[in-house]
Enzyme design. Structure first.
Site, PDB file in Angstrom:
ATOM      1  N   ASP A 107       0.815  -1.216   0.000  1.00 11.13           N
ATOM      2  CA  ASP A 107       0.000   0.000   0.000  1.00 11.13           C
ATOM      3  C   ASP A 107       0.850   1.268   0.000  1.00 11.13           C
ATOM      4  O   ASP A 107       0.375   2.342   0.344  1.00 11.13           O
ATOM      5  CB  ASP A 107      -0.939   0.009   1.213  1.00 11.13           C
ATOM      6  CG  ASP A 107      -0.193  -0.172   2.532  1.00 11.13           C
ATOM      7  OD1 ASP A 107       1.040  -0.334   2.501  1.00 11.13           O
ATOM      8  OD2 ASP A 107      -0.853  -0.145   3.586  1.00 11.13           O
ATOM      9  N   LYS A 158       5.779   3.486  17.280  1.00 11.23           N
ATOM     10  CA  LYS A 158       4.824   4.516  17.699  1.00 11.23           C
ATOM     11  C   LYS A 158       5.213   5.202  19.013  1.00 11.23           C
ATOM     12  O   LYS A 158       4.504   5.126  20.018  1.00 11.23           O
ATOM     13  CB  LYS A 158       3.416   3.919  17.799  1.00 11.23           C
ATOM     14  CG  LYS A 158       2.901   3.355  16.482  1.00 11.23           C
ATOM     15  CD  LYS A 158       1.499   2.804  16.583  1.00 11.23           C
ATOM     16  CE  LYS A 158       1.037   2.280  15.230  1.00 11.23           C
ATOM     17  NZ  LYS A 158      -0.333   1.706  15.289  1.00 11.23           N
ATOM     18  N   ASP A 218       1.604   6.388   2.377  1.00  2.47           N
ATOM     19  CA  ASP A 218       0.900   5.153   2.730  1.00  2.47           C
ATOM     20  C   ASP A 218      -0.575   5.372   2.407  1.00  2.47           C
ATOM     21  O   ASP A 218      -1.229   6.229   2.994  1.00  2.47           O
ATOM     22  CB  ASP A 218       1.116   4.889   4.221  1.00  2.47           C
ATOM     23  CG  ASP A 218       0.213   3.793   4.776  1.00  2.47           C
ATOM     24  OD1 ASP A 218      -0.541   3.182   4.002  1.00  2.47           O
ATOM     25  OD2 ASP A 218       0.261   3.556   5.991  1.00  2.47           O
TER      26      ASP A 218
END
Length: 349
Positions: A107, A158, A218
Site C-alpha cells: 500500500d 509509535k 501510505d
C-alpha cells in the site's frame, strides 16, 4: 532479481472502498496500485514477483494471472490466516535462496530509486536494508534510530511525542539477503518490525538504513488515497502516462464530450467517457472508464472509478465514487465516499 509483495491485508481503514476488492487493487489514476508499483519495478529490471495474499486473493490472481500479459513472472503464496509481515515473508521462503531480494508493503507509493538502493545495500555489506522517510510527527509509525554509518541501532514502534529521538520512519521497502530468512520463526504470526528486526540486531546482523526517499505515502486511509491523486495532479507523485504540466487534460480515448461541457485541468479521463452539455469537470478530477456525466453536473477534486453514472445536475466535490455507482439526481455531495450501497464521510480539510 526478485521482489516479494505483501498483499494480504484487509484494508480496514480504507473501507468502504475495500469491501469488494483488496487494498492493492484500489485504482490510482485508473490503474490498480499494484500494477503501478509493478510498472516501476520493471524499469529497474525486476521481472519476477512473488505475491503473498490472504484477503480476497482471487481478485488479484484473476487480474494478473501468470503475469505474462504484463511482462512479468508472478508466483502466488496464500495465507489461510494472517501471518503478519514477518510470517508472510517466511511463508514465501522457497522462492528466495540465492540473491538479495526486495520486499514491499503493497500500500506504499514512493520515488525510491530501487537500483540505487540495491547498490547501497551491497556497498554497506548489509544483511538487511530498510528504506526510511522523514516525517514531522513520527508518533504513528515505526521509528528507526541509526548511527553515523547508516546502520540501525534501535527500533521503536509509535513513540510518544516526548520519546521521539528520530524522525525517520520505516518506509515499508526492504532488501533481504536470503540467509536472514532462517531467523524468522515459521508457522505463526510474526511482526518483522517488532520482532524480527530487533532480534537481528541482538544477533549482530547489519541492518542498513537507506534515506534516498523524498516522496512517500501510505495509502491506508481514504484521505491518503485522495492525497495521492492530488499529489499526482501537482507533479509530486509521478505517473508514467500523464504529465499534467504539459497536458492538463489526459485521456479522451473514444470519449464523447459535448461541445458545451467544460473541462478544467488537471483532469484524468479513462476510456469511453461521456460528458453531457453544461457539465463542468475539474480541476483535479479523475473520471474512470465508461463513466457518464450528466447535464449541468460539476465534478471537482474528486475521483470516480469505472462505470459510474452521475445524473443531471449533480455536484460532486472532494469525494470518491467506486465502481458502478449511480449518483443523483440534482443533489450536491461534498467529502463523501460512495461504494455500492455504502457511503462514508471524508475527513479532509
Amino acid at each position: 532479481m526478485k521482489a516479494l509483495f505483501l498483499v494480504g491485508g484487509k484494508g480496514t481503514r480504507l473501507r468502504p472502498l475495500t469491501e469488494k476488492l483488496p487494498k492493492p487493487m484500489v485504482p490510482v489514476m485508473g490503474v490498480p496500485l499494484l500494477q503501478r508499483n509493478f510498472d516501476r519495478l520493471k524499469t529497474f529490471g525486476i521481472q519476477e514477483i512473488v505475491l503473498s495474499t490472504c484477503y480476497k486473493p482471487e481478485c488479484i490472481e484473476q487480474y494478473f494471472g501468470s503475469g505474462a500479459n504484463y511482462g512479468l513472472q508472478i508466483h502466488y503464496v496464500s495465507e489461510d490466516l494472517p501471518l503478519g509481515t514477518g510470517g508472510a515473508i517466511k511463508n514465501a521462503e522457497r522462492y528466495f535462496d540465492k540473491e538479495p531480494f526486495f520486499i514491499f508493503n503493497a500500500d506504499i507509493i514512493s520515488d525510491i530509486n530501487f537500483g540505487e538502493m540495491l547498490r547501497f545495500h551491497k556497498r554497506k555489506n548489509a544483511d538487511v536494508t530498510i528504506a526510511v522517510t522523514r516525517v514531522d510527527n513520527p508518533s504513528a509509525y515505526g521509528v528507526i534510530e541509526y548511527d553515523d554509518h547508516d546502520y540501525a541501532i534501535t527500533f521503536r514502534e509509535k513513540p510518544k511525542p516526548h520519546e521521539v529521538v528520530s524522525h525517520y520512519i520505516n518506509a515499508g521497502v526492504y532488501i533481504f539477503n536470503p540467509q536472514i530468512l532462517k531467523h524468522i520463526p515459521a508457522g505463526r504470526p510474526v511482526s518483522v518490525e517488532r520482532e524480527v528486526f530487533p532480534k537481528l540486531l541482538e544477533k549482530g546482523k547489519r541492518i542498513a538504513v537507506y534515506k534516498g526517499c523524498n516522496y512517500w505515502l501510505d495509502l491506508g486511509t481514504p484521505e491518503k488515497y485522495m492525497q495521492a491523486h492530488m499529489d499526482a495532479f501537482q507533479g509530486l507523485y509521478r505517473i508514467d502516462e500523464a504529465d499534467f504540466e504539459k497536458e492538463p487534460i489526459y485521456g479522451r480515448f473514444n470519449a464523447k464530450i459535448s461541445g458545451k461541457a467544460i473541462l478544467r485541468g488537471p483532469v484524468y479521463l479513462g476510456k469511453d467517457v461521456r460528458i453531457e452539455a453544461g457539465a463542468i469537470v475539474g480541476p483535479n478530477a479523475v473520471i474512470g472508464d465508461r463513466c457518464c456525466i450528466g447535464k449541468k453536473c460539476r465534478i471537482e477534486n474528486s475521483i470516480l472509478w469505472n462505470d459510474v453514472t452521475v445524473e443531471n445536475g449533480v455536484e460532486i466535490i472532494d469525494s470518491i465514487v467506486a465502481d458502478e455507482c449511480r449518483v443523483g439526481l440534482s443533489t450536491s455531495y461534498e467529502k463523501v465516499i460512495f461504494a455500492g450501497d455504502a457511503s462514508k464521510r471524508l475527513a479532509i480539510s
